[in-house]
Design a protein around this motif. Structure first.
Motif, short mmCIF file in Angstrom:
data_model
loop_
_atom_site.label_atom_id
_atom_site.label_comp_id
_atom_site.label_asym_id
_atom_site.label_seq_id
_atom_site.Cartn_x
_atom_site.Cartn_y
_atom_site.Cartn_z
N GLY A 85 0.81 -1.11 -0.34
CA GLY A 85 -0.42 0.00 -0.44
C GLY A 85 1.10 1.30 0.04
O GLY A 85 0.41 1.93 -0.38
N PRO A 86 1.64 1.38 1.01
CA PRO A 86 2.27 3.03 1.08
C PRO A 86 3.46 3.31 0.29
O PRO A 86 3.36 4.03 -0.65
CB PRO A 86 2.71 3.10 2.22
CG PRO A 86 2.69 1.68 3.36
CD PRO A 86 1.72 0.56 2.55
N LYS A 87 3.82 1.15 -0.74
CA LYS A 87 4.94 1.45 -1.22
C LYS A 87 4.18 2.25 -2.62
O LYS A 87 5.11 2.93 -3.30
CB LYS A 87 6.04 0.71 -1.57
CG LYS A 87 6.95 0.41 -2.36
CD LYS A 87 7.64 -0.47 -1.92
CE LYS A 87 8.89 -0.76 -2.61
NZ LYS A 87 9.25 -2.23 -3.16
N LEU A 88 3.48 1.62 -3.70
CA LEU A 88 2.56 1.90 -3.95
C LEU A 88 1.91 3.29 -4.65
O LEU A 88 2.41 4.29 -5.53
CB LEU A 88 1.24 0.50 -3.88
CG LEU A 88 0.51 0.39 -5.25
CD1 LEU A 88 1.43 0.23 -6.71
CD2 LEU A 88 -0.59 -0.18 -5.39
N GLN B 22 2.97 2.47 -9.71
CA GLN B 22 1.60 2.15 -10.34
C GLN B 22 1.25 2.07 -11.56
O GLN B 22 0.26 1.12 -12.01
CB GLN B 22 0.50 4.50 -9.40
CG GLN B 22 0.63 3.95 -7.80
CD GLN B 22 0.35 5.37 -7.88
OE1 GLN B 22 0.07 6.23 -8.76
NE2 GLN B 22 0.52 5.68 -6.98
N ILE B 23 2.34 2.35 -12.51
CA ILE B 23 1.27 2.23 -14.47
C ILE B 23 1.58 0.78 -14.66
O ILE B 23 0.90 -0.14 -14.99
CB ILE B 23 2.81 3.43 -15.14
CG1 ILE B 23 1.98 4.69 -14.87
CG2 ILE B 23 2.47 2.80 -15.91
CD1 ILE B 23 2.88 5.54 -14.89
N LYS B 24 2.61 0.18 -14.18
CA LYS B 24 3.59 -1.01 -13.85
C LYS B 24 1.64 -1.61 -13.28
O LYS B 24 1.98 -3.09 -13.42
CB LYS B 24 4.34 -1.91 -13.49
CG LYS B 24 5.21 -1.20 -13.96
CD LYS B 24 7.00 -1.11 -12.99
CE LYS B 24 8.07 -0.48 -13.46
NZ LYS B 24 9.32 -0.89 -12.78
N ALA B 25 1.50 -1.18 -12.21
CA ALA B 25 0.05 -2.43 -11.71
C ALA B 25 -0.94 -2.47 -12.06
O ALA B 25 -1.43 -2.82 -12.53
CB ALA B 25 0.23 -1.88 -10.11
N TYR B 26 -0.89 -1.24 -13.37
CA TYR B 26 -2.44 -0.66 -14.02
C TYR B 26 -2.15 -1.76 -15.18
O TYR B 26 -2.84 -2.80 -15.88
CB TYR B 26 -2.60 0.64 -14.56
CG TYR B 26 -2.94 1.18 -13.19
CD1 TYR B 26 -3.98 0.72 -12.75
CD2 TYR B 26 -2.36 2.49 -12.65
CE1 TYR B 26 -4.72 1.99 -11.63
CE2 TYR B 26 -3.13 3.19 -11.78
CZ TYR B 26 -4.06 2.90 -10.74
OH TYR B 26 -4.60 3.13 -10.47
N VAL C 227 -2.66 -6.00 -13.88
CA VAL C 227 -4.18 -5.65 -14.04
C VAL C 227 -4.57 -5.72 -15.85
O VAL C 227 -5.31 -6.88 -16.02
CB VAL C 227 -5.04 -5.00 -12.98
CG1 VAL C 227 -6.23 -4.65 -13.46
CG2 VAL C 227 -3.94 -5.23 -11.91
N LEU C 228 -3.84 -5.12 -16.13
CA LEU C 228 -5.09 -5.05 -17.57
C LEU C 228 -4.62 -5.98 -18.59
O LEU C 228 -5.26 -7.06 -19.32
CB LEU C 228 -4.47 -3.90 -18.41
CG LEU C 228 -4.92 -2.42 -17.79
CD1 LEU C 228 -4.49 -1.50 -19.07
CD2 LEU C 228 -6.95 -2.23 -18.35
N LEU C 229 -3.76 -6.74 -18.47
CA LEU C 229 -2.69 -7.97 -18.49
C LEU C 229 -3.36 -9.29 -18.18
O LEU C 229 -4.55 -10.34 -19.24
CB LEU C 229 -1.21 -8.84 -19.00
CG LEU C 229 -0.67 -7.15 -19.61
CD1 LEU C 229 0.54 -7.56 -19.15
CD2 LEU C 229 -0.73 -7.18 -21.24
N GLY C 230 -3.63 -9.09 -17.13
CA GLY C 230 -4.49 -9.77 -16.15
C GLY C 230 -6.27 -10.28 -16.44
O GLY C 230 -6.72 -11.16 -17.03
#
Length: 78
Positions: free
Chosen positions: A47-50, A57-61, A64-67
């Motif tokens: 949470g805090p790191k993200l 955050q961009i990598k996480a999005y 998520v889109l790939l998943g």
């Protein structure tokens, strides 16, 4: 809840033998709580790191889109 009901209905309608249906139900009932627990653990740990990193955050999005895309592809294939 609705996903479980939908999957249960599909498994009942499928013309598989009892053993194959039981294996499907078993794996769904085992992997779903594990996925929920993993998601909760990762959200509390990252949470805090993200929140502090736009790059992360961009990598996480993207992940998520790939998943979501992979799940859509599997749904179309199945």
């Amino acid at each position: 809840m609705f996903e479980g009901m939908g999957l249960g209905g599909c498994i009942l309608q499928a013309e598989y033998k009892f053993f194959k249906k039981a294996v499907m139900v078993f794996f769904f009932s085992v992997t779903t709580p594990f996925g929920i627990a993993l998601g909760i653990a990762l959200s509390n740990f990252m949470g805090p790191k993200l929140q502090g990193s736009i790059k992360l955050q961009i990598k996480a999005y993207i992940v998520v889109l790939l998943g979501a895309g992979g799940m859509s592809l599997m749904a179309k294939w199945a």
